[in-house]
Design an enzyme around this catalytic site. Structure first.
Site, PDB file in Angstrom:
ATOM      1  N   ASP A  12      -6.446   1.040   0.834  1.00 46.84           N
ATOM      2  CA  ASP A  12      -6.555   1.364   2.251  1.00 46.84           C
ATOM      3  C   ASP A  12      -7.940   0.954   2.736  1.00 46.84           C
ATOM      4  O   ASP A  12      -8.692   0.293   2.008  1.00 46.84           O
ATOM      5  CB  ASP A  12      -6.278   2.851   2.490  1.00 46.84           C
ATOM      6  N   LYS A  55       0.830  -1.199   0.000  1.00 49.90           N
ATOM      7  CA  LYS A  55       0.000   0.000   0.000  1.00 49.90           C
ATOM      8  C   LYS A  55       0.867   1.252   0.000  1.00 49.90           C
ATOM      9  O   LYS A  55       0.686   2.147  -0.841  1.00 49.90           O
ATOM     10  CB  LYS A  55      -0.933   0.010   1.214  1.00 49.90           C
TER      11      LYS A  55
END
Length: 300
Positions: free
Chosen positions: A189, A171
């Site tokens: 997320d 991420k």
């Protein structure tokens, strides 16, 4: 900037369904008229095919692009190192809190070499407001040392290299690649994962599997901006606990319509940041941001 552009996004909020109406579909309509039906029910009795889902997903992306033409990363940064550090700090806290913390942090440690040599307790004290400050300080000192020793003090522009840094996963790596190097990537997320499951683009819970399935739906060139748009929508309209369904421009395309407030006036009160006429999360937002910048601690 100021407040003059605050109403710009409301264009889409006031007229939900403006560009999403298709053959056999119902628009949201003004208050008092029939509300939009969930996409799954409008589509008929049989389950939505994969092709139909892909087409609906791409239409949602187009709608979000019109609603959030100014979508951007909500962390303040001036270079890849600052973005990398800010993204690590953003875990389990708000981007606003990070943005209020990083000016002092980068004044004290402007380069990887400086941060690698930091006294842990002094670094911890600066980043304390972001939470989990001991673990984050350890990661920041560790990744800075690796940047200094293995990458010549520069943030690498490859995923395979970024994920070798302490505290950096896919991420964080995709955030840095997409926004500091222009390398397309999906940022999964909590907001992104929640919305793509609500929209039935995927049923996966594991972020890497979510990333893989969403990447297969959209052209690579769309990945970074898609991430920003979806995250913007999750923060402003499609909230976790009480989505503002009645103020959502993509309601006619949403299978989860009705999970939140459907009354347009009540839903409008749930809107956040510039959509609700309030400041955003960045102290130094892009020039085309239509809302007000956030305030630094103690300002005003």
């Amino acid at each position: 900037m100021g407040e003059q552009g605050v109403n710009r996004p409301e264009r889409g909020v006031i007229r939900p369904g403006k560009a999403t109406k298709g053959p056999g579909e119902e628009s949201a309509g003004p208050a008092g008229e029939s509300a939009p039906k969930p996409a799954a029910k409008r589509a008929g009795r049989k389950p939505e095919s994969h092709l139909a889902m892909v087409r609906r997903a791409r239409r949602i992306n187009r709608e979000l692009a019109e609603l959030y033409p100014y979508a951007h990363p909500e962390l303040d940064f001036r270079n890849p190192f600052e973005l990398l550090v800010a993204t690590v700090l953003s875990a389990q806290t708000t981007d606003l809190r990070v943005n209020q913390t990083t000016p002092a942090l980068f004044a004290a440690y402007p380069t990887p070499e400086d941060m690698a040599a930091a006294v842990p307790e002094e670094l911890e004290e600066i980043i304390r407001p972001t939470g989990f400050f001991r673990a984050k300080a350890k990661s920041l000192i560790g990744l800075s040392a690796v940047l200094r020793d293995e990458f010549g003090g520069e943030v690498p522009g490859r995923l395979a290299d970024l994920v070798t840094l302490p505290g950096v996963g896919r991420k964080t790596a995709n955030v840095v690649l997409g926004n500091a190097f222009g390398v397309p990537g999906i940022t999964v997320d909590t907001h992104f994962g929640r919305l793509v499951r609500r929209w039935k683009w995927t049923e996966q819970e594991d972020p890497e599997k979510v990333e893989a399935e969403i990447c297969a739906i959209f052209p690579r060139s769309e990945w970074t901006m898609l991430s920003h748009r979806v995250i913007f929508h999750g923060r402003r309209i499609c909230h976790a606990r009480k989505p503002a369904c009645g103020a959502c421009p993509i309601a006619p395309l949403c299978p989860a319509y009705g999970e939140g407030e459907t009354d347009p006036e009540k839903a409008r009160k749930l809107l956040k940041y510039e959509m609700g006429g309030r400041p955003g999360q960045r102290l130094s937002p892009p020039a085309d941001y239509p809302g007000r910048p956030a305030q630094a601690p103690g300002a005003g």
